[in-house]
Design an enzyme around this catalytic site. Structure first.
Site, PDB file in Angstrom:
ATOM      1  N   CYS A   1       4.102 -26.712 -24.096  1.00 41.96           N
ATOM      2  CA  CYS A   1       4.882 -26.353 -22.877  1.00 41.96           C
ATOM      3  C   CYS A   1       5.036 -27.543 -21.908  1.00 41.96           C
ATOM      4  O   CYS A   1       4.040 -27.927 -21.454  1.00 41.96           O
ATOM      5  CB  CYS A   1       4.319 -25.026 -22.401  1.00 41.96           C
ATOM      6  SG  CYS A   1       5.195 -24.172 -20.861  1.00 41.96           S
TER       7      CYS A   1
ATOM      8  N   CYS B   1     -14.802 -36.936 -11.512  1.00 45.55           N
ATOM      9  CA  CYS B   1     -15.010 -35.501 -10.764  1.00 45.55           C
ATOM     10  C   CYS B   1     -13.875 -35.175 -10.170  1.00 45.55           C
ATOM     11  O   CYS B   1     -12.846 -35.911 -10.472  1.00 45.55           O
ATOM     12  CB  CYS B   1     -16.442 -35.540 -10.049  1.00 45.55           C
ATOM     13  SG  CYS B   1     -15.956 -36.536  -8.420  1.00 45.55           S
TER      14      CYS B   1
ATOM     15  N   CYS C   1       0.905  -1.098  -0.022  1.00 46.34           N
ATOM     16  CA  CYS C   1      -0.065   0.010   0.158  1.00 46.34           C
ATOM     17  C   CYS C   1       0.792   1.373  -0.055  1.00 46.34           C
ATOM     18  O   CYS C   1       0.417   2.399  -0.163  1.00 46.34           O
ATOM     19  CB  CYS C   1      -0.900   0.069   1.216  1.00 46.34           C
ATOM     20  SG  CYS C   1      -0.200   0.034   2.752  1.00 46.34           S
TER      21      CYS C   1
ATOM     22  N   CYS D   1      10.954 -15.255   4.586  1.00 48.64           N
ATOM     23  CA  CYS D   1      11.434 -14.134   3.883  1.00 48.64           C
ATOM     24  C   CYS D   1      11.917 -12.790   4.803  1.00 48.64           C
ATOM     25  O   CYS D   1      11.436 -13.106   5.897  1.00 48.64           O
ATOM     26  CB  CYS D   1      10.832 -13.887   2.618  1.00 48.64           C
ATOM     27  SG  CYS D   1       9.194 -12.971   3.109  1.00 48.64           S
TER      28      CYS D   1
END
Length: 1107
Positions: free
Chosen positions: A928, A845, A745, A760
């Protein structure tokens, strides 16, 4: 003295005590008045108006001898104490719940009150007049007891109990009043008293000496006969010192002793257990004030028996100068043993009770020391006894053999007689070698220490000792004495007795500890009740409370007498200042508690008189300490000490509570505190408020907070600044703590309002942190809940993922809403279930479940459709009793729909399977190679199933930090660049069969393999649609290569033999194989060497193969 003043005094004390007891119901409040009533010399009929005391004592004193009578009186005392409790319960404002009735089946009532005669009559006087089948009760129309009458009866019960108790202990001041009631308990007077009258000082003229007129001696009655003088003299004189005897020892041939000689003679271990009888001798009466010195005068006005010092001090008051006193003098001089003694070594005059000299610490009976100076020795070195020459340990005080003190000198040698027939005076006396006592009687055992003479053979003994000794009481009747036992036998017997006594004491202490009684209490109780067979624990339960009340009353009486008799003298402490003396003018005594009395009693070892002195001494010390702390009101201090049980901490709390009451009222007022204004002109006031509210370490930190808040452009709050200042005193560091940018922010927040993850170093504000994980939990997968800034940690690392979620759970507990946090736990549970080997994904499913069965056919609990648990294909009846490979071959041979699809169906059936959650995708591996599982968010290569890493991985010598994966050489990632003929050549080289034509024999124009395509932002499954080429089995070139590579992988074929030199070097570099070419090395040799080293490296471990 007439009985009218005494009766008036009795009624006055009774009235005050009855008023106190009827209002409070506490026996402690009237103890001093009960002691006063018990000491008034009135007849029993006049002293006890409601209680038939004389009848009760006569009915309950059955016995043929003194011990039986005393035992019956002890039972009466115990019953009266129970009746006293009944009366106090009835007069107490807070009466017990069941006060209206007394049950006969109560064991306490049955063994005490009901066991004596007259006990129920006392209950009838209390008001228990209604007879029932199981006991007594008050009448139904009586709503409450008559407290005045109950108090009056209770006072007489308490007074009678106290008088009988003093009568048992021999401390009653008027024992003659009971000689007709209990004749065996009274003792005849043994001292002939000469009485003289002291003329008041006001009647003396000038220096005229005081005239003392002897009182007339009692004459011999006509009916009395004079006893023989020899027997009375022998019985009334001490056997050792010749003074007045006070007790008789039956174990020592009924020898008589005075108190001092008895204490010295029975201190020996072999005579410590002798029981002595005082019943035939009158104990010398002590002063009623100090309790120590002998009575010198009797005051008929104030009814006091005083010693010389107390008489002068007590009657020095102007109101008591005119009292008439009678001087009491003993007929005979006191015993030499009761007078001070002079040390033979240093000539110091010591006290009567002293055993060792106060100056040189030599024993009382030690002879003068020799003039030769002895070399000083250390107290820890061994020392040799000067009497028996035994070497003792340095820590011992007495000799282990002869038990003489360490500093005692050698006793003089016994004179050796010239012949056994000598009958001189020296032959009738001999000195003990052990205790130095000069024996004057013809005995072979010392009368003091009980040890035999060393010359037991009779060589040097006088002729009188060689004959059978005659009785010293009656010479006409010889007494046969046994031969003295050897020293070793006596020592063994002494040690055996000590061992038995020690084991008995240990047993009693252990039994007492089981009942919660301390060893100190057991020892003190044994000192009091050792002469009887009463259990010390039972005595502590039944008798100790009364004894403690008696100690408190005695202490209060002593203190009150001293305060009323002298303006500044204290019984146990030095003179205090006038304001510390207490309420002497009001006539109130010192207020003491049972807890204080118990501590003093334990410290005194069970001695009541010492306990009284110790109690007053302790209370005086505590009063001084409270006075030094500023508490001047003596009444409040004494009340606080009484309520707290003598504890200084509790007393201070009670005394400080009224002082702190205004402060407490001001603290808890409902008016809110004004906020702290950093710009307030009174800076010191703001600093004091900061110290009081925020617990800051110093005054400087408060000033630092005010300076930071006064800086221009400040946006942080007071609490943020206080939190930062608590962490450091450096202003620059504090500014860095208060200014932190949120990377999401971009707002500025203090460090305390930033949130960080353990994976981190990123920090975000609390609001962004909460919003990010709320959205991730609601709308994303569990693996998407990583750092919003750096996307750490690596979700493909299982170890990092487990530790990350364990700490994330703690952080999310406080920042998420309850429903969101519950959803997070649900997803975390599903993520943990996917690691179970029995977990299966439904092929129909997207549901998953745990399969506990071992059959191939399983049914999904969500969609109720069945599929194979091994190959994950929809279940068909033909799959029954066939393996998955056999069923697949059957479909190729017999299923027209499967044959019509050709290799496109083969590629679909051998599609992508997630190696993490084992969810299967019916898609080809072309396109890919980076595949992201939609179920578990696991990212892997669709050709070799190796994981993709977003950051640096754990592979050795891998320095790449971006998105990458490590593919083996047979992965589709490398083989998809080969041309189909080259792949066919590899298959033909290994004898593998492959298709080149379509399965149905017709060539289609477009490829029909299903692929996942992005159409309009959505993932859709649709056919490939690329133009097919002849000789490629009806597939496009991309899917045909995929088909050929699937055959190579299924049969574990190594593509390395088809590598050229350039491909071989690149492959060796990926596997860290040495590619250094030797000097002059031929290219073919170099190629063969590299190929050999490369083929030593295994193929991909996760590549799908035929098992």
């Amino acid at each position: 003295m007439s009985s009218s003043p005494l009766l008036f005094q009795m009624e006055e004390v009774r009235r005050r005590a009855q008023s106190l007891l009827s209002s409070s119901g506490s026996a402690q409040d009237v103890k001093s008045q009960v002691h006063t009533m018990a000491g008034i010399p009135l007849p029993l009929s006049e002293k006890y108006r409601l209680l038939a005391a004389e009848t009760m004592m006569r009915e309950n004193t059955a016995g043929r001898n003194r011990s039986e009578v005393l035992e019956s009186l002890s039972r009466l005392v115990k019953a009266l104490s129970i009746l006293e409790k009944y009366g106090c319960n009835l007069t107490c404002p807070a009466r017990p719940r069941y006060w209206r009735s007394v049950k006969h089946n109560n064991p306490v009532f049955r063994t005490t009150v009901d066991a004596i005669k007259g006990g129920r009559r006392v209950l009838y006087l209390y008001g228990y007049t209604n007879q029932q089948t199981d006991g007594l009760s008050f009448p139904d129309d009586v709503t409450k007891p008559d407290t005045d009458k109950v108090a009056a009866v209770t006072l007489e019960v308490m007074t009678l109990r106290l008088e009988i108790d003093m009568l048992i202990k021999g401390t009653h001041p008027h024992q003659d009043a009971f000689k007709d009631v209990v004749p065996l308990t009274t003792q005849e007077e043994s001292l002939a008293l000469d009485a003289v009258v002291i003329v008041p000082r006001e009647e003396l003229h000038g220096d005229t000496p005081q005239v003392l007129s002897p009182s007339p001696k009692p004459s011999q009655g006509p009916g009395q006969t004079q006893k023989p003088s020899t027997a009375s003299a022998a019985a009334s004189e001490c056997n050792l010192c010749g003074g007045p005897a006070t007790l008789l020892c039956p174990s020592c041939n009924s020898q008589a002793f005075c108190d001092a000689c008895d204490d010295l003679f029975h201190r020996h271990p072999s005579r410590t257990n002798h029981k002595r009888d005082r019943g035939q001798y009158t104990k010398q009466e002590a002063c009623s004030i100090c309790g120590l010195s002998a009575v010198h005068s009797l005051c008929s006005t104030c009814d006091q028996r005083l010693c010389l010092k107390c008489d002068r001090l007590f009657h020095s008051h102007p109101d008591r100068k005119g009292h008439n006193r009678t001087v009491i003098t003993p007929a005979k001089t006191s015993s030499p043993s009761l007078s001070p003694w002079e040390c033979a070594h240093c000539t110091t005059v010591n006290e009567t009770r002293a055993v060792l000299c106060s100056t040189c610490e030599r024993p009382r009976l030690a002879t003068a020391a020799s003039t030769a100076q002895e070399a000083p020795t250390s107290p820890n070195t061994e020392w040799q006894c000067k009497s028996c020459t035994v070497v003792n340990q340095g820590s011992s005080v007495l000799c282990e053999v002869c038990e003489r003190p360490r500093l005692a000198t050698r006793p003089p040698a016994t004179p050796v007689l010239s012949g056994p027939g000598s009958l001189s005076d020296a032959g009738t006396k001999w000195t003990c070698q052990f205790c130095t006592y000069v024996n004057t009687r013809p005995v072979t055992v010392c009368e003091i220490c009980g040890l035999a003479c060393k010359d037991t053979a009779g060589v040097s003994l006088p002729q009188s000792l060689l004959q059978a000794p005659a009785s010293w009481k009656d010479p006409a009747q010889p007494v046969a004495r046994s031969q003295p036992k050897p020293r070793l036998t006596l020592e063994l017997q002494r040690q055996e007795r000590m061992k038995e006594d020690g084991l008995s004491l240990i047993h009693q202490i252990r039994e007492a500890e089981k009942r919660g009684v301390s060893p100190e209490e057991v020892y003190a109780a044994l000192c009091v009740c050792s002469s009887s067979n009463v259990n010390p624990c039972d005595w502590l339960t039944s008798e100790l409370p009364h004894l403690l009340d008696e100690i408190c009353a005695m202490a209060a009486s002593v203190q009150l007498n001293y305060k009323s008799g002298d303006s500044g003298t204290q019984p146990v402490a030095e003179r205090e200042e006038p304001e510390q003396l207490g309420p002497a003018a009001s006539g109130e005594g010192v207020k003491l508690s049972r807890a204080e009395a118990k501590l003093a009693w334990l410290a005194a070892g069970g001695d009541t008189e010492r306990a009284v002195r110790q109690l007053l001494r302790d209370r005086q010390v505590k009063m001084r300490e409270l006075h030094s702390l500023g508490f001047r009101d003596v009444a409040q201090c004494e009340e606080a000490l009484r309520l707290s049980g003598g504890e200084m901490k509790g007393a201070l709390s009670l005394l400080q509570r009224p002082l702190l009451e205004p402060f407490h009222q001001r603290i808890w007022v409902d008016q809110p505190e004004p906020p702290i204004d950093p710009k307030h002109p009174d800076k010191q006031r703001m600093c004091r408020r900061l110290l009081a509210l925020y617990d800051l370490p110093s005054w400087g930190r408060c000033e630092l907070i005010l300076s930071l808040l006064q800086e221009p452009g400040v946006t942080y709050s007071l609490e943020d600044v206080v939190q930062a200042v608590k962490e450091s005193h450096d202003k620059d560091f504090i500014r860095r703590l208060l200014n932190n940018n949120c990377p999401i922010c971009l707002c500025v927040f203090p460090r305390s309002k930033m949130q960080s993850l353990t994976s981190c170093q990123c920090s975000v504000c609390h609001e962004c942190f909460s919003q990010h994980f709320t959205i991730a939990v609601r709308d994303k997968h569990i693996r998407d809940m990583v750092c919003p800034v750096c996307s750490e940690p690596d979700i493909n690392d299982p170890e990092k993922l487990d530790s990350y979620f364990s700490t994330l759970d703690i952080q999310l507990r406080d920042c998420l809403e309850p429903d969101v946090y519950e959803l997070f736990h649900k997803k975390l549970t599903e993520h943990a279930l996917m690691k179970d080997p029995k977990f299966l994904w439904c092929c129909h499913c997207t549901s998953g479940f745990i399969n506990d069965g071992d059959q191939l056919k399983v049914t999904c609990p969500s969609c109720r459709k069945s599929f194979c648990a091994q190959c994950k294909k929809p279940w068909e009846p033909q799959h029954q009793d066939l393996s998955c490979e056999q069923f697949q071959q059957w479909k190729r041979d017999n299923d027209p729909d499967y044959q019509r699809q050709g290799l496109a169906g083969y590629l679909r059936d051998n599609g992508i399977t997630c190696p993490h959650c084992r969810f299967q995708y019916a898609l080809t591996k072309g396109g890919c190679m980076h595949f992201n599982c939609s179920q578990c968010r696991y990212q892997f290569c669709s050709g070799c199933n190796n994981p993709y890493h977003k950051t640096a991985c754990k592979t050795a010598q891998c320095s790449y930090s971006g998105l990458h994966a490590h593919h083996p050489r047979d992965c589709l990632f490398y083989l998809r660049d080969w041309e189909p003929p080259r792949l066919q050549a590899l298959l033909e080289r290994n004898g593998m069969v492959f298709n080149t034509d379509a399965s149905n024999g017709t060539q289609t124009d477009t490829c029909g393999v299903m692929e996942q395509k992005d159409e309009g932002g959505q993932q859709m499954d649709s056919p490939c649609g690329i133009q097919t080429q002849p000789g490629q089995a009806g597939l496009c070139e991309k899917h045909y290569r995929e088909y050929l590579v699937s055959l190579i992988n299924a049969h574990s074929l190594d593509p390395a033999p088809l590598y050229d030199l350039h491909d071989l070097v690149r492959a060796c570099e990926r596997y860290q194989v040495d590619t250094q070419r030797g000097d002059g090395e031929d290219e073919s040799v170099y190629h063969a060497r590299l190929l050999k080293k490369l083929m030593e490296v295994p193929l991909g471990e996760k590549v799908p193969r035929i098992k």
